[in-house]
Motif scaffolding. Structure first.
Motif, mmCIF file in Angstrom:
data_model
loop_
_atom_site.group_PDB
_atom_site.id
_atom_site.type_symbol
_atom_site.label_atom_id
_atom_site.label_comp_id
_atom_site.label_asym_id
_atom_site.label_seq_id
_atom_site.Cartn_x
_atom_site.Cartn_y
_atom_site.Cartn_z
ATOM 1 N N UNK A 1 0.877 -1.173 0.000
ATOM 2 C CA UNK A 1 0.000 0.000 0.000
ATOM 3 C C UNK A 1 0.911 1.218 0.000
ATOM 4 N N UNK A 2 1.314 1.710 -1.201
ATOM 5 C CA UNK A 2 2.210 2.866 -1.240
ATOM 6 C C UNK A 2 1.647 4.033 -0.428
ATOM 7 N N UNK A 3 2.504 4.598 0.424
ATOM 8 C CA UNK A 3 2.082 5.723 1.254
ATOM 9 C C UNK A 3 1.272 5.332 2.471
ATOM 10 N N UNK A 4 1.241 4.063 2.821
ATOM 11 C CA UNK A 4 0.417 3.602 3.944
ATOM 12 C C UNK A 4 0.717 4.377 5.228
ATOM 13 N N UNK A 5 1.987 4.658 5.467
ATOM 14 C CA UNK A 5 2.369 5.357 6.693
ATOM 15 C C UNK A 5 1.933 6.806 6.738
ATOM 16 N N UNK A 6 1.509 7.342 5.598
ATOM 17 C CA UNK A 6 1.027 8.727 5.541
ATOM 18 C C UNK A 6 -0.496 8.805 5.436
ATOM 19 N N UNK A 7 -1.152 7.655 5.516
ATOM 20 C CA UNK A 7 -2.612 7.664 5.428
ATOM 21 C C UNK A 7 -3.201 8.355 6.654
ATOM 22 N N UNK A 8 -4.272 9.083 6.435
ATOM 23 C CA UNK A 8 -4.948 9.758 7.540
ATOM 24 C C UNK A 8 -5.686 8.729 8.391
ATOM 25 N N UNK A 9 -6.071 9.145 9.569
ATOM 26 C CA UNK A 9 -6.846 8.267 10.450
ATOM 27 C C UNK A 9 -8.152 7.853 9.769
ATOM 28 N N UNK A 10 -8.745 8.770 9.015
ATOM 29 C CA UNK A 10 -9.992 8.469 8.317
ATOM 30 C C UNK A 10 -9.767 7.437 7.208
ATOM 31 N N UNK A 11 -8.664 7.551 6.475
ATOM 32 C CA UNK A 11 -8.369 6.573 5.417
ATOM 33 C C UNK A 11 -8.127 5.188 6.012
ATOM 34 N N UNK A 12 -7.412 5.136 7.125
ATOM 35 C CA UNK A 12 -7.178 3.854 7.797
ATOM 36 C C UNK A 12 -8.494 3.262 8.301
ATOM 37 N N UNK B 1 -4.864 -8.465 14.078
ATOM 38 C CA UNK B 1 -4.297 -7.119 14.153
ATOM 39 C C UNK B 1 -3.443 -6.853 12.926
ATOM 40 N N UNK B 2 -3.042 -5.593 12.763
ATOM 41 C CA UNK B 2 -2.199 -5.188 11.633
ATOM 42 C C UNK B 2 -1.189 -4.159 12.088
ATOM 43 N N UNK B 3 -0.074 -4.132 11.371
ATOM 44 C CA UNK B 3 0.927 -3.081 11.554
ATOM 45 C C UNK B 3 0.965 -2.267 10.279
ATOM 46 N N UNK B 4 1.117 -0.963 10.423
ATOM 47 C CA UNK B 4 1.217 -0.059 9.282
ATOM 48 C C UNK B 4 2.658 0.435 9.215
ATOM 49 N N UNK B 5 3.303 0.243 8.052
ATOM 50 C CA UNK B 5 4.646 0.775 7.838
ATOM 51 C C UNK B 5 4.571 1.809 6.714
ATOM 52 N N UNK B 6 5.695 2.303 6.281
ATOM 53 C CA UNK B 6 5.683 3.369 5.273
ATOM 54 C C UNK B 6 4.870 3.011 4.034
ATOM 55 N N UNK B 7 5.066 1.807 3.505
ATOM 56 C CA UNK B 7 4.433 1.437 2.247
ATOM 57 C C UNK B 7 3.754 0.067 2.268
ATOM 58 N N UNK B 8 3.483 -0.441 3.466
ATOM 59 C CA UNK B 8 2.864 -1.764 3.574
ATOM 60 C C UNK B 8 2.007 -1.852 4.832
ATOM 61 N N UNK B 9 1.034 -2.767 4.763
ATOM 62 C CA UNK B 9 0.346 -3.261 5.950
ATOM 63 C C UNK B 9 0.833 -4.694 6.149
ATOM 64 N N UNK B 10 1.045 -5.071 7.386
ATOM 65 C CA UNK B 10 1.313 -6.463 7.750
ATOM 66 C C UNK B 10 0.172 -6.875 8.672
ATOM 67 N N UNK B 11 -0.636 -7.818 8.205
ATOM 68 C CA UNK B 11 -1.850 -8.182 8.909
ATOM 69 C C UNK B 11 -1.780 -9.635 9.367
ATOM 70 N N UNK B 12 -2.329 -9.894 10.541
ATOM 71 C CA UNK B 12 -2.363 -11.249 11.078
ATOM 72 C C UNK B 12 -3.828 -11.690 11.156
ATOM 73 N N UNK B 13 -4.089 -12.841 10.536
ATOM 74 C CA UNK B 13 -5.446 -13.383 10.473
ATOM 75 C C UNK B 13 -5.440 -14.850 10.889
ATOM 76 N N UNK B 14 -6.550 -15.284 11.424
ATOM 77 C CA UNK B 14 -6.849 -16.701 11.548
ATOM 78 C C UNK B 14 -7.791 -17.023 10.396
ATOM 79 N N UNK B 15 -7.531 -18.124 9.696
ATOM 80 C CA UNK B 15 -8.390 -18.474 8.562
ATOM 81 C C UNK B 15 -8.325 -19.971 8.307
#
Length: 90
Positions: free
Chosen positions: A10-21, A43-57
Motif C-alpha cells: 500500500x504505497x504511502x500507507x504510513x502517511x494515510x490519515x486516520x480516516x483513510x485507515x 491485528x495489523x501493523x502499518x509501515x511506510x508502504x505496507x500493511x502487515x496483517x495477522x489473520x486466523x483463517x
C-alpha cells in the motif's frame, strides 16, 4: 484455525490519515462479516508502504477471498509455522 501473515503493498500507507485507515478497516470488517467464522482479523501493523496483517483463517483461499471483497491487496500470504519471542529462551 491456522494463522496467516498477509503483506499488503500500500504505497504511502504510513502517511494515510486516520480516516483513510478507518475506511480500509471498515471495508475489511464488512468482508469479514460476509465471510462468517472461517476468517478472523487479529491485528495489523502499518509501515511506510505496507500493511502487515495477522489473520486466523481456514485456508489461504479464505484470505484471498477476503482481500478481494475488501478491495485490499494481498501481496504475500504466509502461513505461520511458529512464534519466537524472548520468553521462549529465558
Amino acid at each position: 484455525m491456522p494463522k496467516f501473515v498477509i503483506e499488503r503493498d500500500v504505497p504511502g500507507a504510513g502517511r494515510m490519515s486516520e480516516n483513510e485507515l478507518r475506511e480500509a478497516s471498515l471495508r475489511s470488517l464488512e468482508a469479514l462479516g460476509e465471510l462468517g467464522p472461517k476468517i478472523q482479523w487479529l491485528h495489523s501493523w502499518v509501515t511506510d508502504d505496507k500493511f502487515y496483517c495477522v489473520y486466523l483463517a481456514e485456508d489461504e483461499e479464505a484470505v484471498r477471498q477476503h482481500a478481494q471483497m475488501a478491495g485490499l491487496p494481498a501481496t504475500r500470504i504466509s502461513a505461520v509455522r511458529g512464534l519466537l519471542d524472548p520468553s521462549n529462551y529465558l
